[in-house]
Design an enzyme around this catalytic site. Structure first.
Site, PDB file in Angstrom:
ATOM      1  N   THR A 156      21.162  26.215  22.920  1.00  7.17           N
ATOM      2  CA  THR A 156      22.482  25.672  21.927  1.00  7.17           C
ATOM      3  C   THR A 156      23.463  26.603  22.577  1.00  7.17           C
ATOM      4  OG1 THR A 156      22.950  27.046  20.497  1.00  7.17           O
ATOM      5  CG2 THR A 156      22.103  25.672  19.415  1.00  7.17           C
ATOM      6  N   LYS A 188      35.309  20.431  19.628  1.00 11.35           N
ATOM      7  CA  LYS A 188      34.569  20.347  21.334  1.00 11.35           C
ATOM      8  C   LYS A 188      35.825  20.116  22.878  1.00 11.35           C
ATOM      9  CE  LYS A 188      30.571  18.694  21.211  1.00 11.35           C
ATOM     10  NZ  LYS A 188      28.769  17.840  20.376  1.00 11.35           N
ATOM     11  N   TRP A 233      30.599  22.733  22.919  1.00  7.74           N
ATOM     12  CA  TRP A 233      31.100  23.799  21.410  1.00  7.74           C
ATOM     13  C   TRP A 233      31.996  24.542  21.758  1.00  7.74           C
ATOM     14  CZ3 TRP A 233      31.547  19.973  17.575  1.00  7.74           C
ATOM     15  CH2 TRP A 233      30.408  19.405  16.830  1.00  7.74           C
ATOM     16  N   GLU A 259      18.878  19.843  19.109  1.00  4.17           N
ATOM     17  CA  GLU A 259      17.833  19.932  18.214  1.00  4.17           C
ATOM     18  C   GLU A 259      17.500  18.714  18.157  1.00  4.17           C
ATOM     19  OE1 GLU A 259      20.824  23.546  16.701  1.00  4.17           O
ATOM     20  OE2 GLU A 259      21.295  21.443  17.583  1.00  4.17           O
TER      21      GLU A 259
END
Length: 538
Positions: free
Chosen positions: A182, A434, A439, A326
């Site tokens: 991530t 964002k 992010w 994910e």
């Protein structure tokens, strides 16, 4: 009873070799170099790469890192590594050097494949890398001078390898095939491992008519990077169905995107809103023939309705998609349903701007303290997901329990459900920002600012931005008698964060509004900031 045949990536390679050997992959590797090779040539090179890496000591279960743009060598690694039984770790080149070193070490990567122009970024962290045994540079010509140890040439390795190298026949469909991390909203990035089965099913899903409908007839141009969430799965699906692939390479521009669409008759493309805002501005300056372009897929952050309308008026379907690292990543898409055929364009755009209907194979649920929310477009809850290409855990990370519970992935996104069943993301937990599809953690920035000796309090909020959708703005209260400047605080942050994380501006306030329990009242803060930055409203 049915045959128990495994869903593995080797079958995609065999299919491309058997049926699509004549189809093309167009790959730009530098400002002046564009390669054109057939799937038949690509399969031979892919087998060679698998053989070369195996000779270097790659074994089943080993992690092999890629640090590369969208180009044919990266596509070869997409299949060569997992089809030989190892795991491809696609390293996000946009992470901070601290996080790049962290994820390579955390994954335990054994070999790393590096694009020529990205070598300096790896040189910066080479002293911190604990597990890398070989550095393979992917270059068109002579290798660049480098301080990296154990350097090898990608093309030289392929020259000595076997184009008929046989992939193992006993791969388990549940074996790991690839992994991404991530973008690190808070703390270190979290690893997600994809299996052969999950990638095959995801590829089949985005080939369906009501999803991306990627088919043999298409020419696809994924602008979304191959180092981030599998380029939304488009390269895998394209190989499976034999679609022509156009890989745009390094340091592309809106002008180059439009030129490639026109020159190579692209039918489908995908990227974040920032990309399509820039392309629209470029098209208005100098129009290209985009008559072959059927659809744009856009995700990563919310798409302005005006942007969607502009492309629709140009005859290009603009489809909003939703997903995350994910989820492999495609979860939902905002395609019109049949009962919307008679709706006006403005009515359709209201729905198109949502994150859409959950794709077949994925189950979505929006829940709050009262359970599942009603389909009224108003009642908010947290979006949770489950399905065969949804992760069940993070890789060797104790934070698994924060996101995964009772067989569901809790996304952290706050959403509502329209009466048609469309998901609409309305807010984010933990006040994340964002920017350009990536992010940024307001909490991390706040904590860093408040560690400065002159700062008493700091709150970071998102402000709308015409190009990047959102950018961070820091609101700072100084300690009594203390003094500092925007420039000093920005310089203080530069050593701690990637450049694109840095606040666009720093506003000095006498106080930050708070809730009754002393938490920053960011809704009130945003109201005040809107008066300061009205020109940024979309």
């Amino acid at each position: 009873m049915m045959m128990q045949t495994p869903l593995v990536l080797t079958d995609m390679v065999k299919r491309a070799e058997t049926y699509y050997a004549h189809k093309e992959i167009i790959s730009r590797t530098s400002e002046k170099k564009v390669h054109r090779l057939t799937y038949g040539q690509w399969v031979k090179r892919t087998r060679k790469l698998a053989h070369a890496l195996t000779k270097l000591g790659m074994e089943r279960g080993d992690k092999i890192a890629s640090f590369a743009w969208n180009q044919h060598r990266h596509l070869e690694a997409y299949f060569a590594v997992p089809c030989a039984g190892a795991i491809l770790h696609m390293v996000n080149i946009r992470l901070s050097t601290e996080h790049i070193a962290y994820i390579i070490n955390h994954a335990g990567d054994k070999i790393i494949l590096i694009d020529e122009d990205l070598v300096p970024l790896i040189e910066e962290v080479q002293s911190e890398l604990k597990t890398i045994e070989h550095y393979i540079i992917m270059a068109d010509g002579e290798l660049p001078e480098t301080t990296l140890p154990n350097v090898l040439s990608y093309e030289a390795l392929l020259e000595e390898a076997d184009e008929n190298f046989a992939f193992p026949e006993d791969l388990d469909e549940n074996a790991p095939a690839s992994m991404c991390y991530t973008s690190a909203t808070t703390g270190n990035p979290k690893g997600v491992v994809y299996t052969h089965r999950s990638l095959v099913l995801h590829s089949m899903s985005i080939s369906m008519v009501d999803t991306m409908a990627i088919s043999e007839r298409d020419t696809i141009l994924p602008i979304v990077p191959m180092f981030h969430v599998n380029a939304w799965g488009m390269p895998f699906a394209a190989v499976n169905v034999g679609a022509t692939q156009v890989l745009i390479g390094p340091q592309f521009t809106p002008a180059l995107i439009l030129d490639f669409i026109e020159q190579y008759n692209v039918t489908k493309t995908a990227g974040v809103p920032t990309i399509w805002l820039g392309a629209l501005q470029e098209q208005e300056k100098r129009a290209r023939d985009l008559s072959t372009l059927q659809e744009i897929f856009c995700g990563g952050s919310a798409s302005p309705k005006g942007l969607i309308k502009k492309y629709e008026e140009m005859g290009v379907n603009y489809i909003v998609v939703y997903g995350m690292t994910e989820t492999s990543p495609i979860v939902s898409m905002s395609r019109d349903m049949s009962h919307m055929n008679d709706w006006s364009l403005d009515e359709k755009i209201e729905t198109r701007a949502m994150q859409g209907l959950t794709v077949p194979g994925i189950e979505s649920s929006i829940v709050n303290e009262n359970g599942e929310v009603p389909w009224n477009g108003e009642t908010m809850g947290e979006l949770r997901l489950r399905g065969p290409w949804i992760a069940a855990e993070y890789y060797k990370d104790e934070r698994t329990a924060e996101a995964f519970s009772d067989g569901w992935l809790y996304t952290g996104d706050i959403a509502v459900r329209s009466k048609e069943g469309f998901i609409k993301i309305t807010d984010r937990t933990k006040d994340l920002i964002k920017s350009g599809g990536e992010w940024i953690s307001s909490v991390d920035l706040e904590n860093a600012l408040m560690s400065h000796e002159a700062v008493f309090e700091a709150a970071v909020i998102a402000i709308p931005h015409a190009k990047w959708q959102e950018r961070p703005l820091a609101c700072v209260v100084l300690k009594e008698g203390a003094n500092t400047t925007k420039e000093e605080l920005t310089a203080f942050l530069e050593g701690q964060f990637a450049k694109w994380w840095l606040p666009d501006d720093i506003v000095f306030l006498t106080e930050i509004p708070k809730t009754s329990v002393g938490k920053f009242l960011k809704a009130k803060l945003r109201e005040s900031v809107n008066e300061i930055y009205p020109q940024l409203q979309l």
